[in-house]
Scaffold this motif. Sequence first.
Motif, PDB file in Angstrom:
ATOM      1  N   UNK A   1     -13.641 -16.042 -18.842  1.00  0.00           N
ATOM      2  CA  UNK A   1     -12.605 -15.140 -18.341  1.00  0.00           C
ATOM      3  C   UNK A   1     -11.646 -14.657 -19.430  1.00  0.00           C
ATOM      4  N   UNK A   2     -11.512 -13.329 -19.505  1.00  0.00           N
ATOM      5  CA  UNK A   2     -10.579 -12.665 -20.425  1.00  0.00           C
ATOM      6  C   UNK A   2     -10.836 -12.975 -21.897  1.00  0.00           C
ATOM      7  N   UNK A   3     -12.017 -13.461 -22.229  1.00  0.00           N
ATOM      8  CA  UNK A   3     -12.318 -13.760 -23.636  1.00  0.00           C
ATOM      9  C   UNK A   3     -12.626 -12.463 -24.383  1.00  0.00           C
ATOM     10  N   UNK A   4     -12.232 -12.352 -25.652  1.00  0.00           N
ATOM     11  CA  UNK A   4     -12.501 -11.139 -26.432  1.00  0.00           C
ATOM     12  C   UNK A   4     -13.978 -10.739 -26.486  1.00  0.00           C
ATOM     13  N   UNK A   5     -14.893 -11.694 -26.351  1.00  0.00           N
ATOM     14  CA  UNK A   5     -16.315 -11.351 -26.400  1.00  0.00           C
ATOM     15  C   UNK A   5     -16.715 -10.378 -25.285  1.00  0.00           C
ATOM     16  N   UNK A   6     -15.958 -10.374 -24.195  1.00  0.00           N
ATOM     17  CA  UNK A   6     -16.266  -9.460 -23.090  1.00  0.00           C
ATOM     18  C   UNK A   6     -16.078  -8.004 -23.495  1.00  0.00           C
ATOM     19  N   UNK A   7     -15.298  -7.765 -24.553  1.00  0.00           N
ATOM     20  CA  UNK A   7     -15.037  -6.397 -24.997  1.00  0.00           C
ATOM     21  C   UNK A   7     -16.060  -5.902 -26.013  1.00  0.00           C
TER      22      UNK A   7
ATOM     23  N   UNK B   1     -13.430  -7.511 -12.611  1.00  0.00           N
ATOM     24  CA  UNK B   1     -12.375  -7.750 -13.587  1.00  0.00           C
ATOM     25  C   UNK B   1     -12.857  -8.716 -14.677  1.00  0.00           C
ATOM     26  N   UNK B   2     -12.346  -8.569 -15.905  1.00  0.00           N
ATOM     27  CA  UNK B   2     -12.661  -9.534 -16.964  1.00  0.00           C
ATOM     28  C   UNK B   2     -12.199 -10.947 -16.632  1.00  0.00           C
ATOM     29  N   UNK B   3     -11.314 -11.066 -15.640  1.00  0.00           N
ATOM     30  CA  UNK B   3     -10.910 -12.402 -15.201  1.00  0.00           C
ATOM     31  C   UNK B   3     -12.052 -13.113 -14.475  1.00  0.00           C
ATOM     32  N   UNK B   4     -13.073 -12.348 -14.116  1.00  0.00           N
ATOM     33  CA  UNK B   4     -14.213 -12.855 -13.377  1.00  0.00           C
ATOM     34  C   UNK B   4     -15.479 -12.250 -14.010  1.00  0.00           C
ATOM     35  N   UNK B   5     -15.917 -12.775 -15.150  1.00  0.00           N
ATOM     36  CA  UNK B   5     -17.005 -12.144 -15.901  1.00  0.00           C
ATOM     37  C   UNK B   5     -18.269 -11.847 -15.089  1.00  0.00           C
ATOM     38  N   UNK B   6     -18.601 -12.699 -14.142  1.00  0.00           N
ATOM     39  CA  UNK B   6     -19.821 -12.440 -13.365  1.00  0.00           C
ATOM     40  C   UNK B   6     -19.707 -11.144 -12.573  1.00  0.00           C
ATOM     41  N   UNK B   7     -18.490 -10.698 -12.274  1.00  0.00           N
ATOM     42  CA  UNK B   7     -18.299  -9.464 -11.517  1.00  0.00           C
ATOM     43  C   UNK B   7     -18.644  -8.229 -12.344  1.00  0.00           C
TER      44      UNK B   7
ATOM     45  N   UNK C   1     -21.133 -21.979 -29.733  1.00  0.00           N
ATOM     46  CA  UNK C   1     -22.268 -21.534 -28.930  1.00  0.00           C
ATOM     47  C   UNK C   1     -22.718 -20.155 -29.409  1.00  0.00           C
ATOM     48  N   UNK C   2     -23.905 -19.755 -28.975  1.00  0.00           N
ATOM     49  CA  UNK C   2     -24.318 -18.364 -29.108  1.00  0.00           C
ATOM     50  C   UNK C   2     -24.573 -17.847 -27.696  1.00  0.00           C
ATOM     51  N   UNK C   3     -24.364 -16.559 -27.495  1.00  0.00           N
ATOM     52  CA  UNK C   3     -24.515 -15.981 -26.165  1.00  0.00           C
ATOM     53  C   UNK C   3     -24.964 -14.530 -26.253  1.00  0.00           C
ATOM     54  N   UNK C   4     -25.768 -14.108 -25.322  1.00  0.00           N
ATOM     55  CA  UNK C   4     -26.080 -12.690 -25.214  1.00  0.00           C
ATOM     56  C   UNK C   4     -24.808 -11.953 -24.818  1.00  0.00           C
ATOM     57  N   UNK C   5     -24.628 -10.775 -25.378  1.00  0.00           N
ATOM     58  CA  UNK C   5     -23.452  -9.971 -25.054  1.00  0.00           C
ATOM     59  C   UNK C   5     -23.577  -9.413 -23.641  1.00  0.00           C
ATOM     60  N   UNK C   6     -22.459  -8.977 -23.082  1.00  0.00           N
ATOM     61  CA  UNK C   6     -22.484  -8.387 -21.746  1.00  0.00           C
ATOM     62  C   UNK C   6     -23.385  -7.148 -21.696  1.00  0.00           C
ATOM     63  N   UNK C   7     -23.341  -6.234 -22.687  1.00  0.00           N
ATOM     64  CA  UNK C   7     -24.269  -5.095 -22.655  1.00  0.00           C
ATOM     65  C   UNK C   7     -25.730  -5.519 -22.742  1.00  0.00           C
ATOM     66  N   UNK C   8     -26.001  -6.602 -23.443  1.00  0.00           N
ATOM     67  CA  UNK C   8     -27.381  -7.099 -23.524  1.00  0.00           C
ATOM     68  C   UNK C   8     -27.837  -7.606 -22.160  1.00  0.00           C
ATOM     69  N   UNK C   9     -26.993  -8.399 -21.511  1.00  0.00           N
ATOM     70  CA  UNK C   9     -27.312  -8.905 -20.168  1.00  0.00           C
ATOM     71  C   UNK C   9     -27.505  -7.743 -19.198  1.00  0.00           C
ATOM     72  N   UNK C  10     -26.600  -6.785 -19.229  1.00  0.00           N
ATOM     73  CA  UNK C  10     -26.669  -5.655 -18.302  1.00  0.00           C
ATOM     74  C   UNK C  10     -27.794  -4.685 -18.621  1.00  0.00           C
ATOM     75  N   UNK C  11     -28.425  -4.854 -19.764  1.00  0.00           N
ATOM     76  CA  UNK C  11     -29.580  -4.043 -20.097  1.00  0.00           C
ATOM     77  C   UNK C  11     -30.861  -4.548 -19.472  1.00  0.00           C
TER      78      UNK C  11
END
Length: 208
Positions: free
Chosen positions: A119-125, A181-187, A144-154
């Motif tokens: 939630x609200x982490x800079x990586x979401x941007x 909202x970025x307060x709820x990344x899964x949304x 950790x390593x993580x797929x970015x939000x655009x990667x997941x949404x692709x």
Amino acid sequence: ETIATKGSCNIAVSGSSMVQLLASFPSVIGPVTGLHIFYCDERKVPFDDPQSTHALYCDTWKDHPWIVESLVPIDPSLNPSACAQDYENKLVSMVGKNCVLDICVLGIGPDGHTCSLFPNHPLLKEDKVGVLYICDSPKPPPERVTMSLPCVNGASHIMILVAGKTKAPVVGRVFKDKEVTPELPISLVAGTVSTTWFLDSEASSPLL
């Protein structure tokens, strides 16, 4: 169906409680070729560490060596930045430069995080389609390593598996309150073709 159509299927899976939820996956689909399984996120710990997602899947699926061989692990010996870049290189080499996954299987935390996108982490941007690193995860371990939000949404198809009463408030916020909202990344998650939620009775209680 994807393998029959194009000869391969590229899947990304989450760790933690997701490992047990997917325990029967190899038995359900049976031995197949052309399957590549990536990690939506992974803790940067050695494979002999009990927190290693790769180690958990290897142990859970140990009776199905064909699927263990399809797992694509990170290189935890690298520093976080290099580890993320190395994993992105693996993803691109097997999936293509646009990193388009066929299926992404996600879980959620009680705080609404998914992957290692909190939630609200800079990586979401981050608008990069690829793999990112995090050194200040609010949930241990910090690196950790993580797929970015655009990667997941692709991904073409996203499946979100949710079990347990601790996740029920998040389900309520997404489906009843319609929060995005970025307060709820899964949304913020949506596949290009489909997004399907699978809820057990406890997780779905706010909707009943």
